[in-house]
Design a protein around this motif. Structure first.
Motif, PDB file in Angstrom:
ATOM      1  N   LEU A 203       0.809  -1.311   0.387  1.00 36.48           N
ATOM      2  CA  LEU A 203       0.086   0.076   0.311  1.00 36.48           C
ATOM      3  C   LEU A 203       1.041   0.789  -0.262  1.00 36.48           C
ATOM      4  N   MET A 204       2.087   1.320   0.567  1.00 36.63           N
ATOM      5  CA  MET A 204       2.679   2.351   0.769  1.00 36.63           C
ATOM      6  C   MET A 204       3.783   2.943  -0.249  1.00 36.63           C
ATOM      7  N   GLU A 205       3.529   1.598  -1.179  1.00 37.89           N
ATOM      8  CA  GLU A 205       4.424   1.530  -2.478  1.00 37.89           C
ATOM      9  C   GLU A 205       3.914   2.818  -3.437  1.00 37.89           C
ATOM     10  N   GLN A 206       2.086   1.895  -3.044  1.00 39.53           N
ATOM     11  CA  GLN A 206       1.204   2.043  -4.056  1.00 39.53           C
ATOM     12  C   GLN A 206       1.146   4.067  -4.016  1.00 39.53           C
ATOM     13  N   LEU A 207       1.489   4.342  -3.179  1.00 40.88           N
ATOM     14  CA  LEU A 207       0.716   5.949  -2.767  1.00 40.88           C
ATOM     15  C   LEU A 207       2.219   6.070  -3.225  1.00 40.88           C
ATOM     16  N   ALA A 208       3.221   5.425  -2.875  1.00 38.31           N
ATOM     17  CA  ALA A 208       4.581   6.264  -2.992  1.00 38.31           C
ATOM     18  C   ALA A 208       4.253   6.492  -4.894  1.00 38.31           C
ATOM     19  N   GLN A 209       4.384   5.728  -5.500  1.00 38.23           N
ATOM     20  CA  GLN A 209       3.874   5.758  -6.722  1.00 38.23           C
ATOM     21  C   GLN A 209       3.594   6.702  -7.475  1.00 38.23           C
ATOM     22  N   THR A 210       2.232   6.306  -6.985  1.00 36.62           N
ATOM     23  CA  THR A 210       0.573   6.705  -7.726  1.00 36.62           C
ATOM     24  C   THR A 210      -0.501   7.800  -6.664  1.00 36.62           C
ATOM     25  N   GLY A 211       0.151   8.148  -6.011  1.00 38.13           N
ATOM     26  CA  GLY A 211      -0.302   8.677  -5.006  1.00 38.13           C
ATOM     27  C   GLY A 211      -1.705   8.681  -4.180  1.00 38.13           C
ATOM     28  N   ARG A 212      -1.976   7.020  -4.419  1.00 40.79           N
ATOM     29  CA  ARG A 212      -3.553   6.705  -4.047  1.00 40.79           C
ATOM     30  C   ARG A 212      -3.539   5.041  -3.467  1.00 40.79           C
ATOM     31  N   TYR A 213      -4.230   4.726  -2.423  1.00 36.04           N
ATOM     32  CA  TYR A 213      -4.545   3.175  -2.815  1.00 36.04           C
ATOM     33  C   TYR A 213      -5.668   2.704  -2.170  1.00 36.04           C
ATOM     34  N   GLU A 214      -5.615   1.700  -2.192  1.00 37.07           N
ATOM     35  CA  GLU A 214      -7.552   1.424  -1.553  1.00 37.07           C
ATOM     36  C   GLU A 214      -6.938   0.132  -0.613  1.00 37.07           C
ATOM     37  N   VAL A 215      -7.208  -0.200   0.779  1.00 33.19           N
ATOM     38  CA  VAL A 215      -7.272  -1.471   1.326  1.00 33.19           C
ATOM     39  C   VAL A 215      -8.669  -2.501   1.539  1.00 33.19           C
ATOM     40  N   PRO A 216      -8.330  -3.000   1.551  1.00 33.31           N
ATOM     41  CA  PRO A 216      -9.515  -4.456   1.497  1.00 33.31           C
ATOM     42  C   PRO A 216     -10.379  -4.260   2.338  1.00 33.31           C
ATOM     43  N   ALA A 217     -11.839  -4.638   1.565  1.00 36.13           N
ATOM     44  CA  ALA A 217     -12.471  -5.105   2.301  1.00 36.13           C
ATOM     45  C   ALA A 217     -13.183  -5.107   3.416  1.00 36.13           C
ATOM     46  N   GLU A 218     -12.288  -6.290   3.690  1.00 30.64           N
ATOM     47  CA  GLU A 218     -12.860  -7.058   5.234  1.00 30.64           C
ATOM     48  C   GLU A 218     -11.168  -5.943   6.669  1.00 30.64           C
ATOM     49  N   LEU A 219     -10.508  -5.031   5.729  1.00 32.29           N
ATOM     50  CA  LEU A 219      -9.972  -4.533   6.254  1.00 32.29           C
ATOM     51  C   LEU A 219     -10.105  -3.300   7.023  1.00 32.29           C
ATOM     52  N   LEU A 220     -11.207  -2.788   5.590  1.00 34.30           N
ATOM     53  CA  LEU A 220     -11.867  -1.452   6.019  1.00 34.30           C
ATOM     54  C   LEU A 220     -13.303  -1.749   6.655  1.00 34.30           C
ATOM     55  N   ALA A 221     -13.768  -2.619   6.776  1.00 33.61           N
ATOM     56  CA  ALA A 221     -14.524  -2.830   7.935  1.00 33.61           C
ATOM     57  C   ALA A 221     -14.191  -2.926   9.046  1.00 33.61           C
ATOM     58  N   LYS A 222     -12.917  -3.261   9.446  1.00 32.17           N
ATOM     59  CA  LYS A 222     -12.039  -3.672  11.043  1.00 32.17           C
ATOM     60  C   LYS A 222     -11.801  -1.629  11.257  1.00 32.17           C
TER      61      LYS A 222
END
Length: 244
Positions: A203-222
């Motif tokens: 996720l942090m690599e996506q943030l560095a490369q594209t400026g965004r990321y999306e967490v899995p649904a089960e993690l978001l629910a938590k």
């Protein structure tokens, strides 16, 4: 240390003329209040330095992280010089903040199991994370409400699970909240994903490369089971201050 205004003066004063310590504070030249700038620039002490940068807090903090991730620390250690940070890059910054919530809880209730919810204005997600840590240590904490200003990247993330810093950056009357890359959110993701280092690093690599990321649904629910969120525009902030 990098500062959005508050930490800078506190760190400078705390380490002023402490033997064996040299402190340098970086702040966004046009991103702190005139009072905060005066407090830092007029700081007394023989071991303090203050540098205003062209850019915002994210630029200052991001550059500092690169320094800590380079071999400079190792090369300096060979010469007997140790590097540390005085802002929440350093986990030690969160320790005293945990105490705030224990103290607050004791003032609010005398019932041993009474859960108390906290609403915390935040930009770097450190203060509210300290409250979560207090809950993990046994404090009866209820809902944690993350309050943002016009730079509402955290509000959007907590509501949708998508973190996207590709948006306008606003300078507001609350500069310590004018942040689009919240360092401490990474720590929260680590704990609530049960220590899934591979997921968090991705996720942090996506943030560095594209400026965004999306967490899995089960993690978001938590996450949403613990954190609520909201934000206020500058007009709403002014109206609330006037009303109170």
């Amino acid at each position: 240390t990098a500062t959005s205004g508050d930490t800078g003066k506190a760190a400078l004063e705390g380490f002023r003329d402490v033997p064996g310590v040299h402190i340098m504070v970086f702040y966004p030249s046009h991103g702190v209040s005139p009072l905060q700038q005066d407090q830092m620039q007029k700081q007394l002490g023989n071991n303090v330095k203050v540098v205003g940068i062209e850019g915002n807090f994210d630029d200052a903090q991001g550059t500092l992280k690169k320094v800590f991730g380079s071999d400079l620390r190792e090369r300096s250690a060979e010469k007997g010089v140790l590097f540390s940070s005085a802002n929440s890059i350093n986990w030690g910054r969160l320790l005293p903040q945990i105490v705030y919530y224990v103290s607050s809880w004791l003032r609010v209730t005398t019932a041993e199991d009474q859960r108390v919810s906290f609403c915390v204005p935040t930009g770097n997600f450190g203060n509210i994370l300290a409250c979560w840590y207090a809950g993990q240590m046994g404090l009866p904490v209820g809902k944690l409400i993350c309050a943002s200003n016009s730079n509402n990247v955290l509000t959007d993330f907590l509501a949708t699970g998508t973190y996207d810093r590709n948006r306008p950056f606003y300078q507001t009357a609350s500069p310590s909240m004018d942040i689009l890359i919240s360092s401490n959110l990474e720590r929260m993701l680590y704990f609530l994903s049960d220590g899934d280092c591979e997921l968090v690093a991705g996720l942090m690599e996506q943030l560095a490369q594209t400026g965004r990321y999306e967490v899995p649904a089960e993690l978001l629910a938590k996450i949403q089971s613990v954190f609520g969120c909201g934000w206020a525009s500058e007009d709403e902030v002014r109206a609330a201050i006037k009303s109170c």
